[in-house]
Design a protein around this motif. Sequence first.
Motif, PDB file in Angstrom:
ATOM      1  N   VAL A 348       0.856  -1.182   0.000  1.00 14.42           N
ATOM      2  CA  VAL A 348       0.000   0.000   0.000  1.00 14.42           C
ATOM      3  C   VAL A 348       0.891   1.230   0.000  1.00 14.42           C
ATOM      4  O   VAL A 348       1.861   1.302   0.764  1.00 14.42           O
ATOM      5  CB  VAL A 348      -0.935   0.017   1.234  1.00 14.42           C
ATOM      6  N   ARG A 349       0.564   2.191  -0.832  1.00  9.74           N
ATOM      7  CA  ARG A 349       1.351   3.421  -0.867  1.00  9.74           C
ATOM      8  C   ARG A 349       1.258   4.142   0.471  1.00  9.74           C
ATOM      9  O   ARG A 349       0.197   4.204   1.100  1.00  9.74           O
ATOM     10  CB  ARG A 349       0.845   4.324  -1.992  1.00  9.74           C
ATOM     11  N   ALA A 350       2.377   4.710   0.900  1.00  8.24           N
ATOM     12  CA  ALA A 350       2.438   5.351   2.216  1.00  8.24           C
ATOM     13  C   ALA A 350       1.479   6.529   2.309  1.00  8.24           C
ATOM     14  O   ALA A 350       0.869   6.756   3.360  1.00  8.24           O
ATOM     15  CB  ALA A 350       3.867   5.804   2.505  1.00  8.24           C
ATOM     16  N   ASP A 351       1.326   7.300   1.214  1.00 12.10           N
ATOM     17  CA  ASP A 351       0.447   8.456   1.290  1.00 12.10           C
ATOM     18  C   ASP A 351      -1.014   8.039   1.460  1.00 12.10           C
ATOM     19  O   ASP A 351      -1.793   8.730   2.126  1.00 12.10           O
ATOM     20  CB  ASP A 351       0.622   9.345   0.048  1.00 12.10           C
ATOM     21  N   LYS A 352      -1.398   6.891   0.884  1.00 15.59           N
ATOM     22  CA  LYS A 352      -2.761   6.411   1.090  1.00 15.59           C
ATOM     23  C   LYS A 352      -2.978   5.988   2.539  1.00 15.59           C
ATOM     24  O   LYS A 352      -4.040   6.242   3.112  1.00 15.59           O
ATOM     25  CB  LYS A 352      -3.040   5.234   0.153  1.00 15.59           C
ATOM     26  N   LEU A 353      -1.979   5.374   3.130  1.00  8.98           N
ATOM     27  CA  LEU A 353      -2.084   4.976   4.529  1.00  8.98           C
ATOM     28  C   LEU A 353      -2.137   6.201   5.432  1.00  8.98           C
ATOM     29  O   LEU A 353      -2.915   6.239   6.398  1.00  8.98           O
ATOM     30  CB  LEU A 353      -0.894   4.094   4.890  1.00  8.98           C
ATOM     31  N   ASP A 354      -1.334   7.211   5.127  1.00  7.72           N
ATOM     32  CA  ASP A 354      -1.377   8.445   5.911  1.00  7.72           C
ATOM     33  C   ASP A 354      -2.740   9.111   5.802  1.00  7.72           C
ATOM     34  O   ASP A 354      -3.259   9.669   6.784  1.00  7.72           O
ATOM     35  CB  ASP A 354      -0.283   9.406   5.430  1.00  7.72           C
ATOM     36  N   HIS A 355      -3.324   9.072   4.600  1.00  5.86           N
ATOM     37  CA  HIS A 355      -4.658   9.653   4.418  1.00  5.86           C
ATOM     38  C   HIS A 355      -5.692   8.909   5.255  1.00  5.86           C
ATOM     39  O   HIS A 355      -6.583   9.523   5.855  1.00  5.86           O
ATOM     40  CB  HIS A 355      -5.041   9.614   2.939  1.00  5.86           C
ATOM     41  N   LEU A 356      -5.576   7.580   5.318  1.00  9.32           N
ATOM     42  CA  LEU A 356      -6.487   6.794   6.149  1.00  9.32           C
ATOM     43  C   LEU A 356      -6.345   7.180   7.614  1.00  9.32           C
ATOM     44  O   LEU A 356      -7.349   7.340   8.323  1.00  9.32           O
ATOM     45  CB  LEU A 356      -6.198   5.302   5.961  1.00  9.32           C
ATOM     46  N   ILE A 357      -5.110   7.333   8.092  1.00 10.78           N
ATOM     47  CA  ILE A 357      -4.889   7.727   9.483  1.00 10.78           C
ATOM     48  C   ILE A 357      -5.507   9.096   9.754  1.00 10.78           C
ATOM     49  O   ILE A 357      -6.121   9.326  10.811  1.00 10.78           O
ATOM     50  CB  ILE A 357      -3.385   7.737   9.805  1.00 10.78           C
ATOM     51  N   ASP A 358      -5.370  10.024   8.805  1.00 11.54           N
ATOM     52  CA  ASP A 358      -5.966  11.355   8.973  1.00 11.54           C
ATOM     53  C   ASP A 358      -7.478  11.264   9.078  1.00 11.54           C
ATOM     54  O   ASP A 358      -8.100  11.956   9.899  1.00 11.54           O
ATOM     55  CB  ASP A 358      -5.565  12.263   7.810  1.00 11.54           C
ATOM     56  N   LEU A 359      -8.077  10.421   8.249  1.00 12.33           N
ATOM     57  CA  LEU A 359      -9.537  10.269   8.294  1.00 12.33           C
ATOM     58  C   LEU A 359      -9.979   9.652   9.615  1.00 12.33           C
ATOM     59  O   LEU A 359     -11.001  10.072  10.189  1.00 12.33           O
ATOM     60  CB  LEU A 359     -10.008   9.404   7.119  1.00 12.33           C
ATOM     61  N   ILE A 360      -9.237   8.670  10.100  1.00 12.54           N
ATOM     62  CA  ILE A 360      -9.560   8.076  11.400  1.00 12.54           C
ATOM     63  C   ILE A 360      -9.460   9.131  12.493  1.00 12.54           C
ATOM     64  O   ILE A 360     -10.274   9.180  13.424  1.00 12.54           O
ATOM     65  CB  ILE A 360      -8.629   6.887  11.697  1.00 12.54           C
ATOM     66  N   GLY A 361      -8.441   9.995  12.382  1.00 13.06           N
ATOM     67  CA  GLY A 361      -8.299  11.069  13.365  1.00 13.06           C
ATOM     68  C   GLY A 361      -9.502  12.000  13.370  1.00 13.06           C
ATOM     69  O   GLY A 361     -10.010  12.385  14.437  1.00 13.06           O
ATOM     70  N   GLU A 362      -9.972  12.374  12.188  1.00  5.31           N
ATOM     71  CA  GLU A 362     -11.164  13.229  12.110  1.00  5.31           C
ATOM     72  C   GLU A 362     -12.381  12.493  12.668  1.00  5.31           C
ATOM     73  O   GLU A 362     -13.260  13.106  13.284  1.00  5.31           O
ATOM     74  CB  GLU A 362     -11.410  13.644  10.659  1.00  5.31           C
ATOM     75  N   LEU A 363     -12.440  11.179  12.446  1.00 10.07           N
ATOM     76  CA  LEU A 363     -13.553  10.395  12.980  1.00 10.07           C
ATOM     77  C   LEU A 363     -13.519  10.377  14.502  1.00 10.07           C
ATOM     78  O   LEU A 363     -14.568  10.422  15.162  1.00 10.07           O
ATOM     79  CB  LEU A 363     -13.466   8.968  12.424  1.00 10.07           C
ATOM     80  N   VAL A 364     -12.328  10.314  15.082  1.00  7.65           N
ATOM     81  CA  VAL A 364     -12.187  10.354  16.540  1.00  7.65           C
ATOM     82  C   VAL A 364     -12.715  11.682  17.080  1.00  7.65           C
ATOM     83  O   VAL A 364     -13.450  11.723  18.079  1.00  7.65           O
ATOM     84  CB  VAL A 364     -10.714  10.147  16.939  1.00  7.65           C
ATOM     85  N   ILE A 365     -12.346  12.775  16.418  1.00  8.90           N
ATOM     86  CA  ILE A 365     -12.817  14.099  16.855  1.00  8.90           C
ATOM     87  C   ILE A 365     -14.329  14.200  16.732  1.00  8.90           C
ATOM     88  O   ILE A 365     -15.025  14.708  17.626  1.00  8.90           O
ATOM     89  CB  ILE A 365     -12.119  15.198  16.033  1.00  8.90           C
ATOM     90  N   ALA A 366     -14.881  13.693  15.610  1.00 10.17           N
ATOM     91  CA  ALA A 366     -16.332  13.739  15.410  1.00 10.17           C
ATOM     92  C   ALA A 366     -17.052  12.899  16.454  1.00 10.17           C
ATOM     93  O   ALA A 366     -18.130  13.273  16.943  1.00 10.17           O
ATOM     94  CB  ALA A 366     -16.673  13.258  14.004  1.00 10.17           C
ATOM     95  N   SER A 367     -16.467  11.757  16.826  1.00 13.47           N
ATOM     96  CA  SER A 367     -17.076  10.912  17.854  1.00 13.47           C
ATOM     97  C   SER A 367     -17.113  11.633  19.198  1.00 13.47           C
ATOM     98  O   SER A 367     -18.107  11.543  19.937  1.00 13.47           O
ATOM     99  CB  SER A 367     -16.289   9.607  17.975  1.00 13.47           C
TER     100      SER A 367
END
Length: 755
Positions: A348-367
Amino acid sequence: MSRDDDEILAVAREGFLDEAGDMLRQFEQALLVMEENPQDSENLNAAFRAAHTIKGTAGLFGFEAVVAFTHEAETLLEHLRSGTLAVDEHVTQLLLRSRDQMEALLDEVRTGARDAAVADVSRTLGAELRAAAQAAGGQPAPQELVDDTPAADADADADAGVAGAWQLSLRFGPDALRNGLDPLAFLRYLESLGRVAGIRLLTEQVPPLAALDPESCHVGVELRFDSAASRQEIEQVFEFCADDCDIAILEPQADPAQRLALLERRAAQDAAVRDRLSQTWQAFGFDLSPPASQAPEVPPAAAPAVAVAAAPVTASAPAPATTPTAAAAAAATTAARRPGDDTRFIRVRADKLDHLIDLIGELVIASSGAQLVAQQEASPAFMEAALRIEGLVEEARDGALGLRMVPVGDTFSRFQRVVRDLGKQLGKDVELVITGGDTELDKSMVEIIADPLMHLVRNSMDHGLETPEGRQAAGKPAVGKLRLNAYHEAGAIVIEVGDDGRGLNRERILAKAIERGLVPAHADLADEDIDQLIFLPGFSTAEQVTNVSGRGVGMDVVKRNIESLRGQIRVYSRPGKGATMQIRLPLTLAMIDGFLTQVGGVCYVLPLEIVSECIDVPEACTRDTQRVSGCFDLRGEVLPWLDVAAFYRHAPAPLAPNARRSLVIVRDGMKRVGLIVDRLMGEHQTVLKPLSPIFRHLRAIAGSTILGSGEVALVLDVPALVSSAVVHTTRSFTHPTHQAVSSSGLQPVLSGDAR
């Protein structure tokens, strides 16, 4: 090619380069073990296999420089495997230099640039490899690789091959395309060994258009191949598709009986297929008419009538200049599969994995925001749903972060070559001992920590470990030990670089620091403070500058890089016994479980794993309201405390009726400190955000996070706070209480405040 094909090819090329990097590490590791144990055929085969994989995959892409040079190293390895050449320091050094040259050639592939100096090294080093091979008695063709034992001796005539017309019969399996294989790429590669004099594409197995699955392969190919190559060299061409292709190879001297046996196999009782194949083979010039008399016996040198491409072997000629299609490139990325492997991997490309981590982070804030609204609405159903979402988000967070965790042992193993080469350069015998290699760390941190570890290893080799004569004079074994160790502790990862050398010479360190004006002439420093002097910029005790050390740069860079990761480094040294550099790092830089507090209207987050307990503020901490820090007695243990509000100069916040300030006990390694806060707000999933550059001058702030309400909270850098608490405490106390603090192991740490 279309833009999509270009993108696929680019991704596949990156996959090839990543795979080649892994193969280079295996190659180097096997050579280093082989040097220590020349009789270890398993590691010799592993080195051969790694070089072979790099060459074969590079051939599919048309990277001729990589193929041609790697072949020279592979030929020398074959002499070692066959026993015509013995493992010695000269041969090992040649192969290790070859490994470095392969890396340089792969770097050219990665950047697309060509360096004349790299080409010159390829020519000169390739000539040295050929000379070493010729000195061993000629250049044998690489033989079939056997995993458990060295290659079996084979008849030289059988391996040499006979110039003439080879018959190749290929049937690609239905899943070949799904697995990323391109039949055309293999045929192009085949042309690097000779000339395809006849070819017929078989279409009998292609179903009607209405039933055709575009992802299934129905390709069959019959070939006449004119070449003087050996059977092994031809089999090598198809090694990556051996699992997805039925391959039959008949040598030029095969008799008609062997061809008729293959015809029976391919025709499968189908008279029409038999007729078409017979006509095709006869058109290629192959004789299918056995003589009236009994057919002669097959010469001893002949191979079996029908041979299926077997375990990985190697080609001996450069790859074709033609660049393969995007599907062929994909074949290279999937070619590393081994029969019998149950575990499947995907890159998996590193930038795609970083993007996933960023989205999870936003999901944590939204939760967090959803929970806050649920509390405000006082709706039990809403709160239950928000808590259920929080649990799922926490699992998704842990899973996403786990994707970025890699064993630190991969980084440790790279230092075996460093220790070997530097030991020979310094005239020291050093044994590298690696433990805890399976300890996992965030990949982004592994990439950053590699350089500080390199400095520490080189420093231990140069300054810490003695020469064999010096060690024997000190009553030690002639071979020194350098240890790399990693383990988890209290939500952090600890990495240690230790040696059994002479340890730090504190008298010399202090004298050099005074000489350079780094500390006052009459400074009375504790041992730990003297040890910390080695991290000051420009500090060095070396008598002369060498290409290893002595310029006063390196250790200060080590400390800055580690602190940039919210980590810290400590020194433990015993004169004459050795020294250990201990690095403590957080497990990840993305998200943490935090403990939320409030001070003067500002929210601060502490990493949850370092919080020991929370108590009411003791009376000893409130006697003098102007004090920033001091000491208190916690169940017989004297600990320092720090008032966070006073430390950051917050205006006193009015407390609610019956509200009390709290003391949070945090631990930093072996040290414990109490932090006074105004309010405890409980656990909080914290998404770490970097501070803006204008705020980076703030002391003991590791970053920021966004709360569910949208407010910004600051993440405290606990090691820096602990250091500040100890410094303030030692400044404030000169009576016996100070002695009690020192006896607990809390020595003042040299920092910006201390100086």
